[in-house]
Scaffold this active site. Structure first.
Site, PDB file in Angstrom:
ATOM      1  N   HIS A  62       0.966  -1.277  -0.046  1.00 66.37           N
ATOM      2  CA  HIS A  62      -0.305  -0.200   0.145  1.00 66.37           C
ATOM      3  C   HIS A  62       0.564   1.180  -0.283  1.00 66.37           C
ATOM      4  O   HIS A  62       1.919   1.282   0.674  1.00 66.37           O
ATOM      5  CB  HIS A  62      -0.742  -0.421   1.650  1.00 66.37           C
ATOM      6  N   ASP A 172       5.433   1.989   6.609  1.00 65.72           N
ATOM      7  CA  ASP A 172       4.548   0.630   6.968  1.00 65.72           C
ATOM      8  C   ASP A 172       3.736   2.548   6.277  1.00 65.72           C
ATOM      9  O   ASP A 172       3.412   2.548   5.871  1.00 65.72           O
ATOM     10  CB  ASP A 172       4.027   1.011   8.180  1.00 65.72           C
ATOM     11  N   GLU A 200      -5.187   2.083   2.377  1.00 66.22           N
ATOM     12  CA  GLU A 200      -5.246   0.633   3.285  1.00 66.22           C
ATOM     13  C   GLU A 200      -5.193   1.083   4.982  1.00 66.22           C
ATOM     14  O   GLU A 200      -6.077   0.053   5.515  1.00 66.22           O
ATOM     15  CB  GLU A 200      -3.468  -0.092   3.678  1.00 66.22           C
ATOM     16  N   GLU A 201      -4.869   1.707   4.477  1.00 62.49           N
ATOM     17  CA  GLU A 201      -4.822   2.238   6.727  1.00 62.49           C
ATOM     18  C   GLU A 201      -6.274   2.939   7.152  1.00 62.49           C
ATOM     19  O   GLU A 201      -6.120   3.127   8.563  1.00 62.49           O
ATOM     20  CB  GLU A 201      -4.500   3.629   6.757  1.00 62.49           C
ATOM     21  N   HIS A 311       3.373   2.854  13.071  1.00 64.16           N
ATOM     22  CA  HIS A 311       2.760   4.265  12.907  1.00 64.16           C
ATOM     23  C   HIS A 311       2.430   5.323  14.242  1.00 64.16           C
ATOM     24  O   HIS A 311       2.289   6.305  14.764  1.00 64.16           O
ATOM     25  CB  HIS A 311       0.821   3.511  13.298  1.00 64.16           C
TER      26      HIS A 311
END
Lengths: 339, 344
Positions: A62, A172, A200-201, A311
């Site tokens: 992603h 990420d 995606e998140e 994150h």
């Protein structure tokens, strides 16, 4: 690949604003493969291999990162925001950020600890009380630079440190994007399809559409996952360990992975001498959650680069894990193509 | 970007030099180099930077503290993570995922550990972790770490000096490099004037751990009067009311029982007469600054306090307005000029 990860991480691209990341990837792959951009912004790529594949294999990473979206500007000129993706407020307080198309500097402010009531020194403000200060004197000045709906993201450099580690925001899943770019630019044994997915998140929105479009038989999700191999955490609670290679999931909060594929990954890793480890906790989720339910169902494998402090503005990976993950992913894509 | 380029350049240079309480060497070197433009600079036994210039009946001491808050290494664990404690009033709510520099045998980059939301309960995010639950990750094994890091090494919080809108800037350690910048800027403003008084300057160490530097330095200076330049609370969300200063509203003139009332009044009068933006800051006892040590040093010193409004104090994103540093410098310069003129 390290330089590419650095460049990718430096770009801003919260969920729904992946344009800059997508443009970068297109530049890198356009001479090596066919590509298209779908209605949700997914970048879908077809790379011809030396041989036609028996099974259609999709590789997914992603493009989006966690961050913030500006919701309002206060009368005093402070910016209110909503979190985009799951971010713990504790990693946001006192951080430098950038905001909007003009990328103005801002900070997430906090009441000085000197003024906090006794006994409340560890209390974290509520999410709705967080704000960004861009130094505007009032609302009118702030409005010259920022509008509600603008993106905000963590500032900070890409740093190489310690024994082969790197620190950055957005590892990420820009680490995953870099692995896929590297594969597309290399010679492949079999035809392969790639999805650089959006959103995606906020719930694997992009991959749901791209998996439909690609209609794969097998998919490999290329991710980063929660390494908790840190001070005070022992054994299986560490989830996965930096330096021990690509991390393969048997189950997370969105997917029960195909057992045959999971076992095959370890078998191939052992055969090829590739470092690889299981994810020892059922936690998190990724695009596999959307992909495995696509159309009539897709057999899915996830290989993740172990990443500490996921994150947060300071994600940390060990670079050798990127190389090991790449080797495993390439080998598995070949396995599935001829399975 | 703004009209305060001299102040901005000073502040940026000072903030770039690191110096946690008790280990201010690098910051002292930077400040001493800048002070040398105006007077010979010395380092006193505790590490404070001092200098003296001018002649006259009245002897005025200008003080700002050199040290910044940080952390100190207390142990290296079996996996090479550094256990730490506060050095000065660090705020535990901003530690998770903070980037730091360990000032070991070399400067070592590190990240303070945190737990991602995937592995924690939602309610965990309401409370900051204590020092027993966090550590600094320097990406090394214990053996590797021991080669470059020693117990007692100081740790600073990383952060760029960044320009916000207008004349506002964000950086770590504006507390109290803004005060140091104000004094240097004051010296620039008065450098061509014939002063009728003696000036001592002290960039003092260890304010954040109790004011030892100011106590010793003020005794050595044995001045008649002192003005300290420090930072104080600016209004911000959750920090509102008459009590707090307006960022960009001018230098804060301190009024407190422990401060010399005539000096405070004089500073307010001069600010009004010379159109220097200012705002009062009234405290009911002591000030919580170096003034508290300076006032009672030796036979006693008449002391005044000028503060620069600051947001997010003791974080890596302290925010001030350069205009407030400039008004602090100007008021200090006008006060010195007036005191000297009277004596001349």
């Amino acid at each position: 690949m390290l330089e590419m990860i650095k460049e990718l991480c430096t770009l801003s691209g919260i969920s729904g604003r992946e344009n800059a990341v997508r443009d970068y990837i297109i530049e890198k792959i356009k001479d090596y493969a066919e590509y298209s951009v779908d209605p949700l912004g997914n970048l879908i790529v077809f790379k011809k291999g030396k041989n036609p594949a028996k099974n259609k294999v999709m590789l997914d990473a992603h493009m989006d990162e966690v961050g913030m979206i500006i919701t309002a500007i206060t009368a005093e000129g402070y910016l209110k925001f909503a979190k985009v993706g799951g971010i713990d407020s504790r990693v946001m307080l006192g951080r430098a950020v950038r905001v909007g198309d003009k990328a103005v500097n801002g900070v997430i402010g906090i009441k000085p600890v000197h003024l906090v009531d006794k006994g409340a020194e560890a209390d974290i403000p509520k999410s709705e009380d967080l704000y960004i200060d861009i130094g505007a004197k009032d609302k009118a000045e702030a409005e010259e630079y920022v509008r509600p709906g603008d993106a905000a993201w963590f500032a900070g450099d890409f740093v190489e440190f310690g024994n082969g580690f790197v620190k950055s925001k957005a590892l990420d899943d820009r680490a995953g994007c870099a692995i896929l770019i590297e594969l597309i630019r290399s010679e492949l044994q079999y035809d392969a399809w790639f999805s650089f997915s959006t959103q995606e998140e906020i719930g694997t929105r992009g991959a749901q559409a791209s998996a439909f479009t690609i209609a794969p038989d097998y998919a490999i999700v290329v991710e980063t996952t929660t390494a908790a191999d840190i001070s005070g955490v022992k054994d299986e609670k560490r989830v996965c360990i930096c330096g021990k290679g690509g991390t393969v999931s048997f189950m997370d909060r969105s997917t029960i992975y195909n057992k045959e594929l999971f076992d095959k990954a370890f078998e191939v890793a052992e055969r090829e001498g590739i470092a690889c480890q299981p994810k020892t906790m059922v936690a998190g989720g990724n695009d596999a959650g959307a992909i495995h339910k696509s159309r009539g169902g897709v057999k899915v494998l996830t290989v993740s680069v172990p990443c500490r402090y996921l994150h947060s503005p300071s994600c940390v990976i060990k670079y050798s894990d990127v190389d090991e993950s790449l080797k495993l992913i390439k080998a598995m894509a070949e396995e599935f193509a001829k399975w | 970007m703004n009209n305060f380029s001299e102040v901005s350049a000073l502040l940026k240079e000072l903030c770039a030099a690191k110096g946690v309480s008790g280990a201010e060497n690098e910051a002292a070197k930077a400040a001493a180099k800048l002070l040398e433009k105006y007077m010979p600079a010395k380092i006193d036994p505790l590490g404070s930077v001092t200098g003296t210039a001018g002649e006259g009946e009245t002897h005025i001491l200008l003080d700002a503290h050199l040290d910044q808050i940080g952390l100190i290494v207390t142990a290296i664990d079996e996996d090479g993570f550094l256990k730490v404690a506060k050095c000065g009033g660090a705020d535990i709510r901003v530690l998770a995922a903070a980037e730091v520099t360990v000032h070991g045998k070399e400067n070592v980059f590190g990240v303070i550990t945190s737990t991602p939301p995937h592995l924690s309960k939602p309610e965990d995010s309401n409370k900051a972790k204590g020092f027993d639950e966090i550590a600094v990750d320097i990406g090394m094994t214990k053996e590797e770490a021991e080669k470059v890091v020693s117990l007692g090494d100081r740790i600073t919080f990383n952060g760029a000096y960044s320009e916000l809108l207008g004349s506002r800037v964000a950086s770590p350690s504006i507390d109290d490099r803004a005060g140091v910048a104000a004094i240097l800027r004051c010296l620039e403003l008065i450098k061509d004037k014939k002063l009728g008084c003696k000036i001592s300057v002290m960039f003092s160490v260890q304010e954040e751990t109790g004011g030892s530097g100011a106590q010793a330095g003020a005794f050595a200076a044995a001045a008649d009067e002192a003005i300290a330049a420090d930072v104080s609370f600016a209004s911000a969300p959750g920090v509102s009311g008459e009590k707090y200063a307006k960022l960009g509203g001018g230098t804060m003139i301190g009024y407190a029982p422990s401060l010399d009332y005539e000096m405070s009044r004089k500073l307010s009068e001069i600010a009004e007469k010379k159109n220097i933006p200012s705002q009062p800051e009234v405290m009911g006892g002591k000030t919580g600054t170096n003034c508290d040590e300076i006032q009672v040093s030796g036979r006693g010193v008449k002391t005044a306090l000028l503060s620069i409004p600051l947001r997010n104090m003791h974080t890596a994103v302290e925010v001030c307005d350069l205009e407030d540093i400039e008004s602090t410098a100007r008021l200090m310069a006008e006060y010195i000029t007036e005191r000297g003129g009277k004596n001349a």
